[in-house]
Design an enzyme around this catalytic site. Sequence first.
Site, PDB file in Angstrom:
ATOM      1  N   GLY A  21       0.830  -1.205   0.000  1.00 19.95           N
ATOM      2  CA  GLY A  21       0.000   0.000   0.000  1.00 19.95           C
ATOM      3  C   GLY A  21       0.860   1.248   0.000  1.00 19.95           C
ATOM      4  N   PHE A  22       0.196   2.363   0.105  1.00 21.16           N
ATOM      5  CA  PHE A  22       0.885   3.662   0.076  1.00 21.16           C
ATOM      6  C   PHE A  22       1.900   3.763   1.230  1.00 21.16           C
ATOM      7  CE2 PHE A  22       0.092   8.060   1.936  1.00 21.16           C
ATOM      8  CZ  PHE A  22       1.173   8.641   1.296  1.00 21.16           C
ATOM      9  N   ILE A  23       1.420   3.725   2.462  1.00 21.75           N
ATOM     10  CA  ILE A  23       2.328   3.904   3.603  1.00 21.75           C
ATOM     11  C   ILE A  23       3.193   2.653   3.799  1.00 21.75           C
ATOM     12  CG2 ILE A  23       2.488   4.422   6.077  1.00 21.75           C
ATOM     13  CD1 ILE A  23      -0.244   5.829   5.844  1.00 21.75           C
TER      14      ILE A  23
ATOM     15  N   ASP B  69       0.195  -8.765   1.615  1.00 24.84           N
ATOM     16  CA  ASP B  69      -0.780  -7.841   1.030  1.00 24.84           C
ATOM     17  C   ASP B  69      -1.685  -8.588   0.063  1.00 24.84           C
ATOM     18  OD1 ASP B  69      -1.989  -5.611  -0.536  1.00 24.84           O
ATOM     19  OD2 ASP B  69      -0.542  -4.406   0.584  1.00 24.84           O
TER      20      ASP B  69
ATOM     21  N   GLY C  94      -3.763  -1.919  -2.651  1.00 25.06           N
ATOM     22  CA  GLY C  94      -2.331  -1.705  -2.851  1.00 25.06           C
ATOM     23  C   GLY C  94      -1.952  -2.099  -4.268  1.00 25.06           C
TER      24      GLY C  94
ATOM     25  N   LEU D 102      -0.579  -2.731   8.960  1.00 22.85           N
ATOM     26  CA  LEU D 102      -1.145  -1.579   8.232  1.00 22.85           C
ATOM     27  C   LEU D 102      -2.305  -1.981   7.319  1.00 22.85           C
ATOM     28  CD1 LEU D 102       2.056  -0.866   8.730  1.00 22.85           C
ATOM     29  CD2 LEU D 102       1.573   0.998   7.173  1.00 22.85           C
TER      30      LEU D 102
ATOM     31  N   TYR E  69     -15.646   3.102   9.834  1.00 23.51           N
ATOM     32  CA  TYR E  69     -14.185   2.969   9.773  1.00 23.51           C
ATOM     33  C   TYR E  69     -13.570   3.365  11.122  1.00 23.51           C
ATOM     34  CZ  TYR E  69      -9.415   4.358   8.211  1.00 23.51           C
ATOM     35  OH  TYR E  69      -8.055   4.527   8.056  1.00 23.51           O
TER      36      TYR E  69
ATOM     37  N   LYS F 224     -11.660   0.949  13.828  1.00 23.72           N
ATOM     38  CA  LYS F 224     -10.283   1.228  14.267  1.00 23.72           C
ATOM     39  C   LYS F 224     -10.234   1.406  15.791  1.00 23.72           C
ATOM     40  CE  LYS F 224      -7.722   1.351  10.445  1.00 23.72           C
ATOM     41  NZ  LYS F 224      -6.425   0.718  10.254  1.00 23.72           N
TER      42      LYS F 224
HETATM   43  N1  LIG Z   1      -3.193   7.409   4.412  1.00 25.65           N
HETATM   44  C1  LIG Z   1      -3.631   8.021   5.490  1.00 25.65           C
HETATM   45  O1  LIG Z   1      -3.714   9.253   5.530  1.00 25.65           O
HETATM   46  C2  LIG Z   1      -4.013   7.247   6.730  1.00 25.65           C
HETATM   47  C3  LIG Z   1      -4.549   7.979   7.811  1.00 25.65           C
HETATM   48  C4  LIG Z   1      -4.905   7.282   8.951  1.00 25.65           C
HETATM   49  C5  LIG Z   1      -4.686   5.914   9.055  1.00 25.65           C
HETATM   50  N2  LIG Z   1      -4.158   5.244   8.008  1.00 25.65           N
HETATM   51  C6  LIG Z   1      -3.955   3.783   8.169  1.00 25.65           C
HETATM   52  O2  LIG Z   1      -2.686   3.411   7.644  1.00 25.65           O
HETATM   53  C7  LIG Z   1      -2.765   2.110   7.072  1.00 25.65           C
HETATM   54  C8  LIG Z   1      -2.217   2.148   5.644  1.00 25.65           C
HETATM   55  O3  LIG Z   1      -3.025   3.027   4.866  1.00 25.65           O
HETATM   56  P1  LIG Z   1      -2.638   3.495   3.393  1.00 25.65           P
HETATM   57  O4  LIG Z   1      -2.987   4.923   3.281  1.00 25.65           O
HETATM   58  O5  LIG Z   1      -1.264   3.068   3.079  1.00 25.65           O
HETATM   59  O6  LIG Z   1      -3.721   2.719   2.532  1.00 25.65           O
HETATM   60  P2  LIG Z   1      -3.531   1.728   1.297  1.00 25.65           P
HETATM   61  O7  LIG Z   1      -4.909   1.371   0.842  1.00 25.65           O
HETATM   62  O8  LIG Z   1      -2.589   2.288   0.309  1.00 25.65           O
HETATM   63  O9  LIG Z   1      -2.844   0.488   1.997  1.00 25.65           O
HETATM   64  C9  LIG Z   1      -3.556  -0.552   2.608  1.00 25.65           C
HETATM   65  C10 LIG Z   1      -2.958  -1.844   2.076  1.00 25.65           C
HETATM   66  O10 LIG Z   1      -3.572  -2.939   2.747  1.00 25.65           O
HETATM   67  C11 LIG Z   1      -3.889  -3.928   1.779  1.00 25.65           C
HETATM   68  N3  LIG Z   1      -4.986  -4.698   2.359  1.00 25.65           N
HETATM   69  C12 LIG Z   1      -6.231  -4.311   2.640  1.00 25.65           C
HETATM   70  N4  LIG Z   1      -6.894  -5.293   3.243  1.00 25.65           N
HETATM   71  C13 LIG Z   1      -6.027  -6.332   3.358  1.00 25.65           C
HETATM   72  C14 LIG Z   1      -6.089  -7.629   3.920  1.00 25.65           C
HETATM   73  N5  LIG Z   1      -7.197  -8.084   4.508  1.00 25.65           N
HETATM   74  N6  LIG Z   1      -4.999  -8.407   3.869  1.00 25.65           N
HETATM   75  C15 LIG Z   1      -3.855  -7.974   3.277  1.00 25.65           C
HETATM   76  N7  LIG Z   1      -3.726  -6.771   2.742  1.00 25.65           N
HETATM   77  C16 LIG Z   1      -4.803  -5.959   2.798  1.00 25.65           C
HETATM   78  C17 LIG Z   1      -4.224  -3.174   0.513  1.00 25.65           C
HETATM   79  O11 LIG Z   1      -4.098  -3.938  -0.663  1.00 25.65           O
HETATM   80  C18 LIG Z   1      -3.209  -2.047   0.582  1.00 25.65           C
HETATM   81  O12 LIG Z   1      -1.995  -2.412  -0.035  1.00 25.65           O
HETATM   82  C19 LIG Z   1      -4.226   1.681   7.174  1.00 25.65           C
HETATM   83  O13 LIG Z   1      -4.383   0.831   8.283  1.00 25.65           O
HETATM   84  C20 LIG Z   1      -4.970   2.965   7.409  1.00 25.65           C
HETATM   85  O14 LIG Z   1      -6.160   2.772   8.137  1.00 25.65           O
HETATM   86  C21 LIG Z   1      -3.817   5.871   6.836  1.00 25.65           C
END
Ligand SMILES: NC(=O)c1ccc[n+]([C@@H]2O[C@H](COP(=O)([O-])OP(=O)(O)OC[C@H]3O[C@@H](n4cnc5c(N)ncnc54)[C@H](O)[C@@H]3O)[C@@H](O)[C@H]2O)c1
Length: 336
Positions: free
Chosen positions: A10-12, A31, A36, A76, A149, A153
């Site tokens: 994913g992104f982070i 993942d 992602g 994540l 959501y 969380k």
């Molecule tokens: N981006 C933000 O601003 C933000 C803010 C608050 C919290 N978060 C938290 O940070 C984490 C990462 O977020 P992100 O922005 O990188 O989002 P993202 O959607 O880019 O990354 C999430 C990743 O999880 C994978 N995924 C989802 N469900 C899955 C599962 N059941 N099994 C395996 N992989 C799975 C997706 O394919 C993706 O690669 C998340 O938990 C999110 O709630 C992000």
Amino acid sequence: MHVLITGGCGFIGSHLTDHCLAAGWKVTALDDLSTGSLQNVVHLAGHPNFRLVAEGTTSAGVVDELAGSCDFIFHLAAVVGVRLVVNRSVHSIENNLQGTEIVLRAAAHHRKPVLITSTSEVYGKSVDLPYREDADLLIGPPTCARWSYACGKALDEFLALGYWREQKLPVIVVRLFNTVGPRQSGEYGMVIPNFIRQALAGQPITVFGSGRQRRCFGYVGDVVKAIKALSQTPAAFGEIVNIGGTSEISIAELAQLVKHAAGSAAAIEYIPYHDAYGPSFQDMHRRVPAVDKLKRLIGFCPETPLESILFETIDWMRAVQQEPARSGLRAAAHVA
Ligand SMILES: NC(=O)c1ccc[n+]([C@@H]2O[C@H](COP(=O)([O-])OP(=O)(O)OC[C@H]3O[C@@H](n4cnc5c(N)ncnc54)[C@H](O)[C@@H]3O)[C@@H](O)[C@H]2O)c1
């Protein structure tokens, strides 16, 4: 050090993967590639310390096995983004709750420390700013799907801290605020990638609501540095820690800034929330993290200026738009 990163494509998660590999750590990314992208990790194909397992966190057997063979778990993986959460509530609630439950159970089974990523959404509509980790949460009603959501969380947090109290499992909960930078997808409702895409295409930049709502944006490079630093800080175990930038900007000002940074002549249009997300949608006016706890624990907080983040993200988006076919081929090769 061998770490398991759920959501590692994913992104982070992909930035955290890069950061851990750069420190000489070994990374297994788990993942399901739902939101992602392989393109986020395609540059790691053949890296001796990187392994990708394309499975879901709801596969309990896989998670248990991976937890057994790592030293630390960064969790994540989640369904993220207002649009997805509103349009696919059942899937996002089940995916997020079950995934965290299974990851925590596996961590407890193997006695592995784990960091859980929660969100600033849990503060809900609270106006008690800046948001402190021990403050009351003011989440809206279940008739407004967005809050599922945050509730999910918040439940993840209760569960993680339950393991800490009852089984002495080393857990850290981080509440991430708006995190931005290259590789973030605009597909699921994230504001900056959408504004940049529209600005670069010369299409109207669409601001939802009045544009007076204010947010703080943290650079993903700073955020993953903070996440990794916390994982190495024993005093962070059993704690909830905010991670986010503290410099506020209104969404209307953000639209102007993106337009300027992209050198775009695009118009800025305002769309009522109910047209974007349906009649029962609710939003919060401001959202600012208190970061004194983060600073006390690791000595820094995200501070990269928004302009720099925008320039870097615009450059990345331009590069991706210019070579989608080649990067698609590289991604396919990575799976094979
Ligand atoms: N981006 C933000 O601003 C933000 C803010 C608050 C919290 N978060 C938290 O940070 C984490 C990462 O977020 P992100 O922005 O990188 O989002 P993202 O959607 O880019 O990354 C999430 C990743 O999880 C994978 N995924 C989802 N469900 C899955 C599962 N059941 N099994 C395996 N992989 C799975 C997706 O394919 C993706 O690669 C998340 O938990 C999110 O709630 C992000």
